[in-house]
Design a protein around this motif. Structure first.
Motif, mmCIF file in Angstrom:
data_model
loop_
_atom_site.group_PDB
_atom_site.id
_atom_site.type_symbol
_atom_site.label_atom_id
_atom_site.label_comp_id
_atom_site.label_asym_id
_atom_site.label_seq_id
_atom_site.Cartn_x
_atom_site.Cartn_y
_atom_site.Cartn_z
ATOM 1 N N LYS B 7 0.825 -1.191 0.000
ATOM 2 C CA LYS B 7 0.000 0.000 0.000
ATOM 3 C C LYS B 7 0.871 1.257 0.000
ATOM 4 C CE LYS B 7 -2.695 1.585 3.402
ATOM 5 N NZ LYS B 7 -3.643 1.489 4.501
ATOM 6 N N GLU B 8 1.860 1.250 0.851
ATOM 7 C CA GLU B 8 2.752 2.414 0.940
ATOM 8 C C GLU B 8 3.469 2.651 -0.393
ATOM 9 O OE1 GLU B 8 5.927 2.236 3.860
ATOM 10 O OE2 GLU B 8 5.898 4.429 3.998
ATOM 11 N N TYR B 10 2.434 1.788 -3.264
ATOM 12 C CA TYR B 10 1.487 2.291 -4.270
ATOM 13 C C TYR B 10 1.341 3.804 -4.136
ATOM 14 C CZ TYR B 10 -2.590 3.517 -6.927
ATOM 15 O OH TYR B 10 -3.425 4.151 -7.816
ATOM 16 N N PHE B 11 1.093 4.259 -2.939
ATOM 17 C CA PHE B 11 0.853 5.701 -2.767
ATOM 18 C C PHE B 11 2.118 6.546 -2.923
ATOM 19 C CE2 PHE B 11 -3.108 4.128 -0.896
ATOM 20 C CZ PHE B 11 -3.993 4.896 -1.635
ATOM 21 N N SER B 12 3.268 5.920 -2.790
ATOM 22 C CA SER B 12 4.489 6.698 -3.018
ATOM 23 C C SER B 12 5.094 6.397 -4.399
ATOM 24 C CB SER B 12 5.508 6.430 -1.906
ATOM 25 O OG SER B 12 5.832 5.058 -1.877
ATOM 26 N N ASN B 13 4.282 5.767 -5.224
ATOM 27 C CA ASN B 13 4.678 5.516 -6.630
ATOM 28 C C ASN B 13 5.966 4.723 -6.775
ATOM 29 O OD1 ASN B 13 2.485 7.195 -7.611
ATOM 30 N ND2 ASN B 13 3.708 8.903 -6.829
ATOM 31 N N ARG B 14 6.103 3.724 -5.961
ATOM 32 C CA ARG B 14 7.321 2.927 -6.041
ATOM 33 C C ARG B 14 7.057 1.468 -6.379
ATOM 34 N NH1 ARG B 14 10.837 6.213 -1.856
ATOM 35 N NH2 ARG B 14 9.376 7.934 -1.993
ATOM 36 N N LEU B 15 5.865 1.165 -6.810
ATOM 37 C CA LEU B 15 5.554 -0.237 -7.100
ATOM 38 C C LEU B 15 6.220 -0.692 -8.384
ATOM 39 C CD1 LEU B 15 1.745 -0.935 -6.559
ATOM 40 C CD2 LEU B 15 3.649 -1.610 -5.130
ATOM 41 N N SER B 16 6.747 -1.914 -8.343
ATOM 42 C CA SER B 16 7.223 -2.510 -9.595
ATOM 43 C C SER B 16 5.997 -3.108 -10.285
ATOM 44 C CB SER B 16 8.242 -3.612 -9.298
ATOM 45 O OG SER B 16 7.579 -4.685 -8.660
ATOM 46 N N GLU B 17 6.191 -3.534 -11.511
ATOM 47 C CA GLU B 17 5.060 -4.119 -12.233
ATOM 48 C C GLU B 17 4.523 -5.361 -11.528
ATOM 49 O OE1 GLU B 17 5.128 -4.778 -16.679
ATOM 50 O OE2 GLU B 17 6.230 -2.881 -16.499
ATOM 51 N N PHE B 20 2.548 -4.457 -8.538
ATOM 52 C CA PHE B 20 1.219 -3.943 -8.891
ATOM 53 C C PHE B 20 0.245 -5.107 -9.082
ATOM 54 C CE2 PHE B 20 -2.102 -2.464 -11.771
ATOM 55 C CZ PHE B 20 -2.495 -1.285 -11.154
ATOM 56 N N LEU B 23 -0.612 -6.517 -5.758
ATOM 57 C CA LEU B 23 -1.575 -5.657 -5.061
ATOM 58 C C LEU B 23 -2.987 -5.861 -5.623
ATOM 59 C CD1 LEU B 23 -2.274 -3.275 -3.148
ATOM 60 C CD2 LEU B 23 -1.516 -1.712 -4.936
ATOM 61 N N GLU B 24 -3.062 -5.954 -6.922
ATOM 62 C CA GLU B 24 -4.352 -6.144 -7.568
ATOM 63 C C GLU B 24 -4.997 -7.460 -7.110
ATOM 64 O OE1 GLU B 24 -4.001 -5.536 -11.819
ATOM 65 O OE2 GLU B 24 -6.049 -6.257 -12.097
ATOM 66 N N LEU B 27 -6.251 -7.210 -3.588
ATOM 67 C CA LEU B 27 -7.506 -6.453 -3.518
ATOM 68 C C LEU B 27 -8.698 -7.311 -3.919
ATOM 69 C CD1 LEU B 27 -6.335 -3.031 -4.991
ATOM 70 C CD2 LEU B 27 -7.116 -3.448 -2.659
#
Lengths: 181, 236
Positions: B7-8, B10-17, B20, B23-24, B27
């Motif tokens: 989550k962190e 994602y919100f700090s724009n540091r997710l790798s593909e 992501f 995370l999906e 969810l």
């Protein structure tokens, strides 16, 4: 591409005139593109403005540093996601009657927040103490990690900040809930 | 990677593909996490909505007025297209007032204030240009005159003269435009100043002086030369 990256670099330096230029450069083409979908002219204008702002934001919070496509392709990808959001054509996850829209291309999630809900949230956010406001803003809007916020706001430890953030969220939730009563 | 970190990131724009995708999937399967994440997205969008407001207003303003270019000749070219010159050719005797009315059009504001660094006078300059754009030429003339005292630059003087002329004070306008050494200063406004002085003399019925200035414009290689030539022919 080189010129596009130059524009991105200018936007990094908060050059709003460059943003105006981008806005005017792609406007006509974007409108023509958007008209191929069944959304109103007003909605198109709104989507385009939001698209340009997203570009600026993504650059500001370092989501976009180096273009891997042309600026136009990048812009139209954001725009398309926003148009699809209105038409419910994006990939979605459902959550208690609401949806989370997903763009795998842009690595993006967005909810559908209606105007009323948005206003209630904004009012509630303003009712929070200034410390809470700052923490939530840095985390959710400026894209800072907890470690970065800890340094920025001089917290003694990450755990203290973490529990402060949880308290802020809880308080916000209560305020929003209260506004519906 | 644990949920909080995902989550962190994602919100700090540091997710790798790959993250992501992870995370999906999370969810999709974890309802509690999804609720938390949904709330977070709502907060993000509420904050963004608030932050976007000034930028949005800025962009909306861009829609309301045509883009400003810094090159005066682009404007001059646009003006040529705007103004009908047909009547001149069918008018056997020159009617000075008519020639003037056909050709005189207040010069657009081509000065971009934000490019200029002399901030303290910005308020006065902005006000002057706002008056000018609102066609309040008398007030604009006074404002430009005042501004010129603080900032003796060619463009300020140019708009001072133009405001006078557009406000109907032709003689004073000509005087103002004639007293600035446009050519010597190598000013961008040299040709347009000549053009307006020439037109001013047309209005006053002084064809000798009108010809002198308009000929200068006609002889130059610029987008106003053709129009100056047309006015000269109309005066013949």
């Amino acid at each position: 591409m080189i010129k596009d990256q130059y524009v991105v670099d200018k936007l990094k330096q908060n050059d709003l005139k460059a943003l105006d230029e981008v806005y005017l450069t792609y406007k006509k083409e974007f409108i023509l593109f958007a008209r191929t979908f069944s959304i109103s002219e007003d909605a198109i204008a709104d989507v385009y403005q939001e698209t340009i702002i997203s570009l600026y934001e993504n650059i500001q919070n370092k989501k976009l540093e180096h273009l891997t496509s042309t600026l136009k392709t990048y812009l139209f990808a954001i725009g398309k996601f926003k148009i699809y959001k209105q038409l419910n054509k994006n990939k979605r996850l459902h959550h208690e009657g609401n949806s989370i829209h997903i763009s795998e291309e842009m690595q993006l999630f967005e909810t559908e927040v209606n105007d009323e809900r948005q206003r209630k949230l904004q009012t509630a956010l303003k009712q929070l103490g200034s410390k809470c406001q700052k923490i939530l803003e840095l985390y959710y809007y400026n894209g800072m990690t907890l470690d970065e916020i800890r340094t920025e706001l001089d917290y003694t430890s990450k755990d203290v900040l973490k529990s402060q953030k949880s308290r802020c969220l809880k308080q916000l939730k209560e305020l929003v809930k209260k506004s519906y009563e | 990677m644990n949920k909080e970190a995902l989550k962190e990131n994602y919100f700090s724009n540091r997710l790798s593909e790959a993250e992501f995708v992870q995370l999906e999937q999370l969810l999709e399967t974890d309802a509690t996490f999804r609720e938390e994440f949904y709330d977070a997205l709502e907060i993000q969008q509420a904050l963004a909505g608030e932050k976007h407001r000034p930028l949005k207003e800025r962009l909306q303003k861009l829609d309301q007025k045509p883009a400003r270019k810094n090159h005066w000749y682009l404007y001059a070219a646009a003006l040529v297209a705007l103004i009908s010159i047909g009547s001149l050719f069918y008018n056997p005797t020159p009617d000075y007032e008519d020639v003037y009315a056909t050709h005189f059009e207040a010069y657009p504001n081509v000065v971009s204030l934000t490019n200029r660094s002399d901030a303290p006078q910005e308020g006065v300059a902005k006000e002057a240009f706002e008056l000018y754009e609102a066609n309040q030429y008398k007030e604009a003339a006074a404002a430009f005159q005042e501004l010129y005292r603080q900032r003796p630059e060619d463009y300020v003087h140019f708009y001072y003269g133009l405001s006078l002329m557009a406000g109907g004070e032709t003689e004073a306008g000509i005087d103002a435009l004639e007293t600035y050494p446009w050519q010597e200063e190598n000013s961008d406004f040299t040709t347009v100043a000549d053009w307006y002085i020439g037109l001013g003399y047309v209005k006053l019925g002084n064809s000798t002086d009108a010809r002198f200035y308009l000929q200068k414009v006609a002889d130059g290689e610029n987008s106003l030369s053709k129009r100056a030539q047309e006015v000269l022919e109309a005066l013949d």
